[in-house]
Design a protein around this motif. Structure first.
Motif, PDB file in Angstrom:
ATOM      1  N   PRO A  27       0.802  -1.258   0.043  1.00  0.00           N
ATOM      2  CA  PRO A  27      -0.014  -0.029  -0.037  1.00  0.00           C
ATOM      3  C   PRO A  27       0.819   1.422  -0.083  1.00  0.00           C
ATOM      4  N   LYS A  28       2.140   1.184   0.342  1.00  0.00           N
ATOM      5  CA  LYS A  28       3.102   2.598   0.459  1.00  0.00           C
ATOM      6  C   LYS A  28       3.503   2.851  -1.019  1.00  0.00           C
ATOM      7  N   LYS A  29       3.691   1.799  -1.853  1.00  0.00           N
ATOM      8  CA  LYS A  29       4.163   2.051  -3.112  1.00  0.00           C
ATOM      9  C   LYS A  29       3.448   1.923  -4.435  1.00  0.00           C
ATOM     10  N   THR A  30       2.120   1.439  -4.092  1.00  0.00           N
ATOM     11  CA  THR A  30       1.020   1.439  -5.251  1.00  0.00           C
ATOM     12  C   THR A  30      -0.322   1.841  -4.705  1.00  0.00           C
ATOM     13  N   ARG A  31      -1.170   2.183  -5.890  1.00  0.00           N
ATOM     14  CA  ARG A  31      -2.284   2.680  -5.613  1.00  0.00           C
ATOM     15  C   ARG A  31      -3.023   1.308  -5.558  1.00  0.00           C
ATOM     16  N   PRO A  32      -4.419   1.305  -4.798  1.00  0.00           N
ATOM     17  CA  PRO A  32      -5.106   0.186  -4.933  1.00  0.00           C
ATOM     18  C   PRO A  32      -5.699  -0.253  -6.452  1.00  0.00           C
ATOM     19  N   PHE A  33      -5.813  -1.436  -6.878  1.00  0.00           N
ATOM     20  CA  PHE A  33      -6.258  -1.820  -8.209  1.00  0.00           C
ATOM     21  C   PHE A  33      -7.641  -1.868  -8.046  1.00  0.00           C
ATOM     22  N   ARG A  34      -8.003  -1.403  -9.398  1.00  0.00           N
ATOM     23  CA  ARG A  34      -9.536  -1.375  -9.618  1.00  0.00           C
ATOM     24  C   ARG A  34     -10.069  -2.229 -10.640  1.00  0.00           C
ATOM     25  N   PRO A  35     -11.083  -3.084 -10.788  1.00  0.00           N
ATOM     26  CA  PRO A  35     -11.468  -4.142 -11.732  1.00  0.00           C
ATOM     27  C   PRO A  35     -11.152  -3.507 -13.167  1.00  0.00           C
ATOM     28  N   SER A  36     -11.751  -2.055 -13.349  1.00  0.00           N
ATOM     29  CA  SER A  36     -11.300  -1.761 -14.662  1.00  0.00           C
ATOM     30  C   SER A  36      -9.972  -1.581 -15.063  1.00  0.00           C
ATOM     31  N   ASP A  37      -8.878  -1.924 -14.084  1.00  0.00           N
ATOM     32  CA  ASP A  37      -7.529  -2.041 -14.637  1.00  0.00           C
ATOM     33  C   ASP A  37      -7.279  -3.183 -15.427  1.00  0.00           C
ATOM     34  N   PHE A  38      -8.072  -4.210 -15.247  1.00  0.00           N
ATOM     35  CA  PHE A  38      -8.019  -5.527 -15.695  1.00  0.00           C
ATOM     36  C   PHE A  38      -8.834  -5.588 -16.728  1.00  0.00           C
ATOM     37  N   ASP A  39     -10.025  -5.068 -17.035  1.00  0.00           N
ATOM     38  CA  ASP A  39     -11.154  -5.461 -17.946  1.00  0.00           C
ATOM     39  C   ASP A  39     -10.890  -4.705 -19.293  1.00  0.00           C
ATOM     40  N   PRO A  40     -10.781  -5.687 -20.269  1.00  0.00           N
ATOM     41  CA  PRO A  40     -10.368  -4.855 -21.763  1.00  0.00           C
ATOM     42  C   PRO A  40     -11.641  -4.153 -22.238  1.00  0.00           C
ATOM     43  N   PHE A  41     -12.847  -4.583 -21.820  1.00  0.00           N
ATOM     44  CA  PHE A  41     -13.830  -3.841 -22.095  1.00  0.00           C
ATOM     45  C   PHE A  41     -13.944  -2.414 -21.459  1.00  0.00           C
ATOM     46  N   SER A  42     -13.737  -2.227 -20.328  1.00  0.00           N
ATOM     47  CA  SER A  42     -13.830  -0.922 -19.506  1.00  0.00           C
ATOM     48  C   SER A  42     -12.795  -0.067 -19.920  1.00  0.00           C
ATOM     49  N   ALA A  43     -12.030  -0.265 -20.780  1.00  0.00           N
ATOM     50  CA  ALA A  43     -10.857   0.841 -21.268  1.00  0.00           C
ATOM     51  C   ALA A  43     -11.501   1.525 -22.344  1.00  0.00           C
ATOM     52  N   ALA A  44     -12.319   0.907 -23.274  1.00  0.00           N
ATOM     53  CA  ALA A  44     -13.049   1.472 -24.304  1.00  0.00           C
ATOM     54  C   ALA A  44     -14.248   2.314 -23.920  1.00  0.00           C
ATOM     55  N   LYS A  45     -14.770   1.946 -22.716  1.00  0.00           N
ATOM     56  CA  LYS A  45     -15.847   2.852 -22.153  1.00  0.00           C
ATOM     57  C   LYS A  45     -15.406   4.245 -21.552  1.00  0.00           C
ATOM     58  N   SER A  46     -14.297   3.824 -20.631  1.00  0.00           N
ATOM     59  CA  SER A  46     -13.710   5.204 -19.923  1.00  0.00           C
ATOM     60  C   SER A  46     -13.116   6.112 -20.639  1.00  0.00           C
ATOM     61  N   ALA A  47     -12.627   5.841 -22.110  1.00  0.00           N
ATOM     62  CA  ALA A  47     -11.887   6.833 -22.799  1.00  0.00           C
ATOM     63  C   ALA A  47     -13.020   7.780 -23.512  1.00  0.00           C
ATOM     64  N   GLU A  48     -13.991   7.153 -23.966  1.00  0.00           N
ATOM     65  CA  GLU A  48     -15.204   8.225 -24.605  1.00  0.00           C
ATOM     66  C   GLU A  48     -15.577   9.407 -23.706  1.00  0.00           C
ATOM     67  N   PRO A  49     -15.810   9.061 -22.374  1.00  0.00           N
ATOM     68  CA  PRO A  49     -16.350  10.467 -21.551  1.00  0.00           C
ATOM     69  C   PRO A  49     -15.333  11.346 -21.340  1.00  0.00           C
ATOM     70  N   LEU A  50     -14.010  10.880 -20.955  1.00  0.00           N
ATOM     71  CA  LEU A  50     -13.091  11.867 -20.792  1.00  0.00           C
ATOM     72  C   LEU A  50     -12.866  12.832 -22.158  1.00  0.00           C
ATOM     73  N   SER A  51     -12.834  12.263 -23.236  1.00  0.00           N
ATOM     74  CA  SER A  51     -12.489  12.843 -24.498  1.00  0.00           C
ATOM     75  C   SER A  51     -13.818  13.911 -24.882  1.00  0.00           C
ATOM     76  N   LYS A  52     -14.990  13.496 -24.237  1.00  0.00           N
ATOM     77  CA  LYS A  52     -16.032  14.323 -24.625  1.00  0.00           C
ATOM     78  C   LYS A  52     -16.036  15.528 -23.903  1.00  0.00           C
ATOM     79  N   PHE A  53     -15.461  15.571 -22.621  1.00  0.00           N
ATOM     80  CA  PHE A  53     -15.367  16.746 -21.927  1.00  0.00           C
ATOM     81  C   PHE A  53     -14.326  17.520 -21.618  1.00  0.00           C
ATOM     82  N   ARG A  54     -13.289  17.194 -22.430  1.00  0.00           N
ATOM     83  CA  ARG A  54     -12.049  17.543 -22.617  1.00  0.00           C
ATOM     84  C   ARG A  54     -12.214  19.142 -23.121  1.00  0.00           C
TER      85      ARG A  54
END
Length: 80
Positions: A27-54
Motif C-alpha cells: 500500500p505504500k508503493k502502489t495505488r489500489p487496483f480497480r477491476p477496470s485495470d484488468f477489464d479490456p472492455f472498460s478501457a473503451a468505455k472510460s476513454a469516451e467520456p474523458l474526450s467528450k468533456f476535454r
C-alpha cells in the motif's frame, strides 16, 4: 448478445483479478487496483467520456449548480 456475455464474464474475472492483486500489493508503493485495470472492455468505455468533456472548464459547474440557486433566491430577496 455474445458481446454482452463476454463483458459480463470479463467484469467478474476483472473483479477477482483486482481482489487478488490488492492482496499482494504494497500500500505504500502502489495505488489500489480497480477491476477496470484488468477489464479490456472498460478501457473503451472510460476513454469516451474523458474526450467528450476535454476542454470544458470548471466554470461550467458554477453555471449548472450556483447560478440556478442565485436566480431562485433573487425573487425572494426582492419581495422581502
Amino acid at each position: 448478445m455474445a458481446e454482452a456475455r463476454q463483458r459480463e464474464l470479463w467484469s467478474r474475472t476483472a473483479s477477482v483479478m483486482a481482489l487478488i492483486a490488492n492482496t499482494q500489493r504494497d500500500p505504500k508503493k502502489t495505488r489500489p487496483f480497480r477491476p477496470s485495470d484488468f477489464d479490456p472492455f472498460s478501457a473503451a468505455k472510460s476513454a469516451e467520456p474523458l474526450s467528450k468533456f476535454r476542454g470544458v472548464g470548471v466554470g461550467v459547474l458554477k453555471t449548472v449548480f450556483i447560478d440556478p440557486l442565485r436566480n431562485a433566491a433573487a425573487p425572494q430577496e426582492a419581495t422581502s
